[in-house]
Design a protein around this motif. Structure first.
Motif: not given
Length: 380
Positions: A366-380
């Motif tokens: 997860p990385h909140k500023p990037s919008g990542f919530k899970d271990f390996l979710d990609p950018a939308c």
């Protein structure tokens, strides 16, 4: 009482000791202690990029190295590993030989003919003095996993590379690059097992951007937690010189250290790779240096061992082992674990000036500023 064998090496003849031990004996018994050389080089217009690494792991008894080049939509890699000797200045692994021609001024890499078909004879000449980074200590869940000292140096390359039956001539005026030296602790070798599982998804966010400009170089590096809070930052602006002999010393007294940094990344959908980025550095008076970055070429760091599933750093491969591999970049799964750690050659712009450099990216979890919530979710 038995007497343990001393580990004397050539440099023990110099008055440079910091502990009662010989220089080849690390100050810690942690098996993850390492000492590493790392380099990159790239064409100013993004035609190619090559990466080089050599690591020594005294408590694992291993020295390993790698060389990799990406060009024309393909990446080719050379890997090698051997048992470490008692001489830490032996920077050779089979056909791979790294030479310190003049400390903090000139280096040479030679890869002799071998079964992989990858060979080179390259010289690195410094363009700047060394850029000291602050000590980097990372303690997720209270345990020290990384505790390292690092410096970077900007320069340019000349020589030649042979791979896949092709020869590439490397010209100094068109091939800038970076030297990176680090030592200390970091997770290397086989993953540790056992113990209670982590209660939260692991998170690691890192950006690193050394950039060449006409008469100076800039340096940016930042680590953040899952909420985007920086736990380490390095930033500097350093003078550049036409000849390594003009560099005033190991550290240039005219180096401008920056106080804090920020970033904004526009991710390529379906990836964790930048399609555009901005980095900012602020000096002690609050003045901002805003740099815009546009990607030219992408290099997968697995080519020199980072997150490689078969050739990770510090893993035992035998008395001497050598391997080569190649892949088409268009065939890669962008979100596979081993493909997340990357460097992109970037066209840089700042206050009307243009430059070229790289943006290294590693974002896991997860990385909140990037919008990542899970271990390996990609950018939308």
């Amino acid at each position: 009482m038995s007497r343990s064998r001393m580990r004397l090496s050539r440099h023990d003849d110099y008055p440079i000791h910091q502990t009662p031990e010989p220089l080849a004996v690390p100050s810690t018994s942690d098996r993850n202690f390492y000492d590493r050389y790392w380099f990159n080089g790239y064409d100013r217009d993004g035609e190619f990029y090559f990466g080089i690494g050599l690591g020594v792991y005294p408590h694992r008894g291993i020295v390993d190295c790698g060389f990799s080049i990406v060009r024309d939509g393909e990446q080719h890699a050379f890997h090698a590993s051997r048992r470490a000797s008692d001489e830490p200045t032996d920077l050779s692994v089979g056909p791979f030989r790294l030479e310190v021609v003049e400390p903090m001024r000139q280096m040479r890499l030679v890869i002799e003919p071998n079964s992989t078909g990858i060979e080179c004879d390259l010289r690195f000449a410094a363009r700047t003095a060394c850029i000291e980074e602050g000590r980097q200590t990372w303690r997720p869940e209270g345990r020290v996993l990384m505790d390292a000292t690092r410096f970077a140096q900007m320069g340019h390359w000349s020589g030649s590379i042979t791979y896949d039956g092709r020869r590439l001539d490397v010209h100094q005026e068109r091939t800038p690059g970076t030297k990176d030296r680090s030592w200390g602790l970091r997770p290397v070798g086989e993953p540790e097992t056992g113990g209670a599982p982590a209660q939260t998804a692991p998170s690691f966010f890192f950006l690193w951007a050394p950039i060449h400009w006409q008469d100076h170089c800039s340096h940016f590096g930042i680590f953040e937690d899952a909420d985007g809070i920086p736990w380490h930052f390095d930033g500097a602006v350093v003078p550049a010189y036409a000849d390594a002999a003009q560099i005033p010393g190991a550290v240039d007294p005219r180096t401008l250290s920056m106080l804090r940094g920020a970033h904004r990344i526009d991710y390529q959908p379906g990836t964790r790779r930048a399609r555009h980025a901005e980095i900012s550095m602020f000096d002690r008076s609050g003045n901002e240096r805003l740099i815009s970055l546009e990607p030219l070429l992408c290099f997968r760091m697995k080519g020199i061992g980072y997150t490689h599933p078969e050739w990770p750093h510090g893993a035992w491969k035998g008395e001497l082992a050598i391997a080569g591999e190649s892949w088409k970049t268009s065939d890669l799964d962008e979100m596979a674990w081993e493909n997340l750690h990357i460097q992109q050659v970037m066209r840089a712009s700042c206050d009307g000036a243009t430059g070229v450099g790289v943006l290294e990216q590693l974002c896991i979890g997860p990385h909140k500023p990037s919008g990542f919530k899970d271990f390996l979710d990609p950018a939308c």
